[in-house]
Design a protein around this motif. Structure first.
Motif, PDB file in Angstrom:
ATOM      1  N   ALA A  25      15.024   0.564  39.265  1.00 24.25           N
ATOM      2  CA  ALA A  25      15.591   0.891  40.570  1.00 24.25           C
ATOM      3  C   ALA A  25      16.555   2.072  40.478  1.00 24.25           C
ATOM      4  N   ARG A  26      16.993   2.403  39.290  1.00 27.28           N
ATOM      5  CA  ARG A  26      17.931   3.517  39.122  1.00 27.28           C
ATOM      6  C   ARG A  26      17.192   4.744  38.624  1.00 27.28           C
ATOM      7  N   THR A  27      17.577   5.894  39.145  1.00 25.11           N
ATOM      8  CA  THR A  27      16.919   7.134  38.745  1.00 25.11           C
ATOM      9  C   THR A  27      17.732   7.915  37.725  1.00 25.11           C
ATOM     10  N   ASP A  28      18.939   7.447  37.398  1.00 24.62           N
ATOM     11  CA  ASP A  28      19.798   8.192  36.481  1.00 24.62           C
ATOM     12  C   ASP A  28      19.629   7.775  35.019  1.00 24.62           C
ATOM     13  N   GLY A  29      18.789   6.776  34.747  1.00 27.55           N
ATOM     14  CA  GLY A  29      18.528   6.358  33.372  1.00 27.55           C
ATOM     15  C   GLY A  29      19.681   5.616  32.723  1.00 27.55           C
ATOM     16  N   ALA A  30      20.615   5.105  33.505  1.00 30.27           N
ATOM     17  CA  ALA A  30      21.779   4.405  32.961  1.00 30.27           C
ATOM     18  C   ALA A  30      21.353   3.135  32.230  1.00 30.27           C
ATOM     19  N   MET A  31      22.028   2.851  31.136  1.00 27.77           N
ATOM     20  CA  MET A  31      21.781   1.629  30.360  1.00 27.77           C
ATOM     21  C   MET A  31      22.976   0.698  30.539  1.00 27.77           C
ATOM     22  N   PHE A  32      22.683  -0.582  30.728  1.00 24.27           N
ATOM     23  CA  PHE A  32      23.709  -1.598  30.888  1.00 24.27           C
ATOM     24  C   PHE A  32      23.420  -2.722  29.904  1.00 24.27           C
ATOM     25  N   ASN A  33      24.319  -3.669  29.788  1.00 20.26           N
ATOM     26  CA  ASN A  33      24.130  -4.829  28.919  1.00 20.26           C
ATOM     27  C   ASN A  33      24.370  -6.104  29.712  1.00 20.26           C
ATOM     28  N   HIS A  34      23.683  -7.161  29.310  1.00 13.72           N
ATOM     29  CA  HIS A  34      23.933  -8.479  29.867  1.00 13.72           C
ATOM     30  C   HIS A  34      23.407  -9.537  28.903  1.00 13.72           C
ATOM     31  N   TRP A  35      23.775 -10.792  29.161  1.00  9.18           N
ATOM     32  CA  TRP A  35      23.351 -11.887  28.303  1.00  9.18           C
ATOM     33  C   TRP A  35      21.949 -12.336  28.700  1.00  9.18           C
ATOM     34  N   VAL A  36      21.077 -12.477  27.713  1.00  7.06           N
ATOM     35  CA  VAL A  36      19.727 -13.005  27.932  1.00  7.06           C
ATOM     36  C   VAL A  36      19.417 -13.994  26.815  1.00  7.06           C
ATOM     37  N   ARG A  37      18.489 -14.866  27.074  1.00  8.23           N
ATOM     38  CA  ARG A  37      18.082 -15.804  26.025  1.00  8.23           C
ATOM     39  C   ARG A  37      17.453 -15.047  24.873  1.00  8.23           C
ATOM     40  N   ALA A  38      17.744 -15.494  23.694  1.00  5.78           N
ATOM     41  CA  ALA A  38      17.168 -14.865  22.504  1.00  5.78           C
ATOM     42  C   ALA A  38      15.653 -15.048  22.534  1.00  5.78           C
ATOM     43  N   GLY A  39      14.933 -14.004  22.203  1.00  5.43           N
ATOM     44  CA  GLY A  39      13.486 -14.078  22.155  1.00  5.43           C
ATOM     45  C   GLY A  39      12.799 -13.813  23.479  1.00  5.43           C
ATOM     46  N   VAL A  40      13.550 -13.600  24.546  1.00  2.52           N
ATOM     47  CA  VAL A  40      12.948 -13.313  25.843  1.00  2.52           C
ATOM     48  C   VAL A  40      13.041 -11.813  26.079  1.00  2.52           C
ATOM     49  N   GLU A  41      11.919 -11.197  26.389  1.00  2.07           N
ATOM     50  CA  GLU A  41      11.862  -9.757  26.610  1.00  2.07           C
ATOM     51  C   GLU A  41      11.492  -9.495  28.067  1.00  2.07           C
ATOM     52  N   TYR A  42      12.304  -8.721  28.770  1.00  2.00           N
ATOM     53  CA  TYR A  42      12.012  -8.364  30.152  1.00  2.00           C
ATOM     54  C   TYR A  42      11.485  -6.935  30.190  1.00  2.00           C
ATOM     55  N   PRO A  43      10.285  -6.722  30.728  1.00  2.00           N
ATOM     56  CA  PRO A  43       9.766  -5.355  30.814  1.00  2.00           C
ATOM     57  C   PRO A  43      10.576  -4.493  31.800  1.00  2.00           C
ATOM     58  N   ASP A  44      11.158  -5.132  32.816  1.00  2.00           N
ATOM     59  CA  ASP A  44      11.998  -4.442  33.782  1.00  2.00           C
ATOM     60  C   ASP A  44      13.091  -5.406  34.218  1.00  2.00           C
ATOM     61  N   TYR A  45      14.170  -4.866  34.728  1.00  2.00           N
ATOM     62  CA  TYR A  45      15.263  -5.693  35.212  1.00  2.00           C
ATOM     63  C   TYR A  45      14.745  -6.569  36.356  1.00  2.00           C
ATOM     64  N   PRO A  46      14.929  -7.887  36.291  1.00  2.00           N
ATOM     65  CA  PRO A  46      14.328  -8.784  37.296  1.00  2.00           C
ATOM     66  C   PRO A  46      14.754  -8.510  38.733  1.00  2.00           C
ATOM     67  N   TYR A  47      15.951  -7.974  38.952  1.00  2.00           N
ATOM     68  CA  TYR A  47      16.419  -7.744  40.313  1.00  2.00           C
ATOM     69  C   TYR A  47      16.059  -6.367  40.848  1.00  2.00           C
ATOM     70  N   ALA A  48      15.338  -5.573  40.076  1.00  4.06           N
ATOM     71  CA  ALA A  48      14.921  -4.253  40.545  1.00  4.06           C
ATOM     72  C   ALA A  48      13.981  -4.366  41.744  1.00  4.06           C
ATOM     73  N   ARG A  49      13.287  -5.466  41.879  1.00  9.78           N
ATOM     74  CA  ARG A  49      12.356  -5.635  43.001  1.00  9.78           C
ATOM     75  C   ARG A  49      13.078  -5.709  44.346  1.00  9.78           C
ATOM     76  N   PHE A  50      14.377  -6.000  44.335  1.00  9.07           N
ATOM     77  CA  PHE A  50      15.129  -6.078  45.582  1.00  9.07           C
ATOM     78  C   PHE A  50      15.640  -4.718  46.041  1.00  9.07           C
ATOM     79  N   ASP A  51      15.464  -3.688  45.251  1.00  5.66           N
ATOM     80  CA  ASP A  51      15.913  -2.351  45.615  1.00  5.66           C
ATOM     81  C   ASP A  51      14.834  -1.682  46.453  1.00  5.66           C
ATOM     82  N   ILE A  52      14.860  -1.952  47.748  1.00  7.12           N
ATOM     83  CA  ILE A  52      13.866  -1.383  48.646  1.00  7.12           C
ATOM     84  C   ILE A  52      14.527  -0.306  49.496  1.00  7.12           C
ATOM     85  N   HIS A  53      13.758   0.676  49.896  1.00  7.33           N
ATOM     86  CA  HIS A  53      14.253   1.749  50.746  1.00  7.33           C
ATOM     87  C   HIS A  53      13.361   1.858  51.968  1.00  7.33           C
ATOM     88  N   LEU A  54      13.990   2.111  53.088  1.00  2.65           N
ATOM     89  CA  LEU A  54      13.261   2.212  54.338  1.00  2.65           C
ATOM     90  C   LEU A  54      12.725   3.622  54.537  1.00  2.65           C
TER      91      LEU A  54
END
Length: 100
Positions: A25-54
């Motif tokens: 959802a971000r176009t600036d390529g910013a990297m952030f950190n958060h806690w996730v379960r070990a061994g779980v890989e997310y291909p994309d940030y799960p909440y990126a789907r809520f970034d909609i534009h009209l």
């Protein structure tokens, strides 16, 4: 202990890791950190789907004359409102707050 109960389990606690992530959802390529379960890989940030534009709301000169023209409201005010609607994506509370 939770309330009057003791919580005990023979299972070990799940492992969590502090992992970096990027959001599509971000176009600036910013990297952030958060806690996730070990061994779980997310291909994309799960909440990126809520970034909609009209789609931009526009009008033609003909539409303005037929539908929007008013003796108490100028075309420049209408243009300013449409720009605010585009900028703040129909967030009317913000538009009302920013109106000058």
């Amino acid at each position: 202990k939770i309330g009057n109960r003791f919580i005990s389990s023979a299972k070990p606690a799940r492992s969590w890791v502090w992992a970096p992530f990027a959001s599509s959802a971000r176009t600036d390529g910013a990297m952030f950190n958060h806690w996730v379960r070990a061994g779980v890989e997310y291909p994309d940030y799960p909440y990126a789907r809520f970034d909609i534009h009209l789609d931009a709301i526009t009008y033609t000169e003909d539409e303005y004359v037929k539908l929007l023209q008013s003796p108490t409201w100028t075309k420049s005010e209408t243009d300013f409102l449409m720009e605010m609607v585009r900028k703040y994506e129909l967030r009317w509370v913000v538009i009302h707050d920013r109106w000058k």
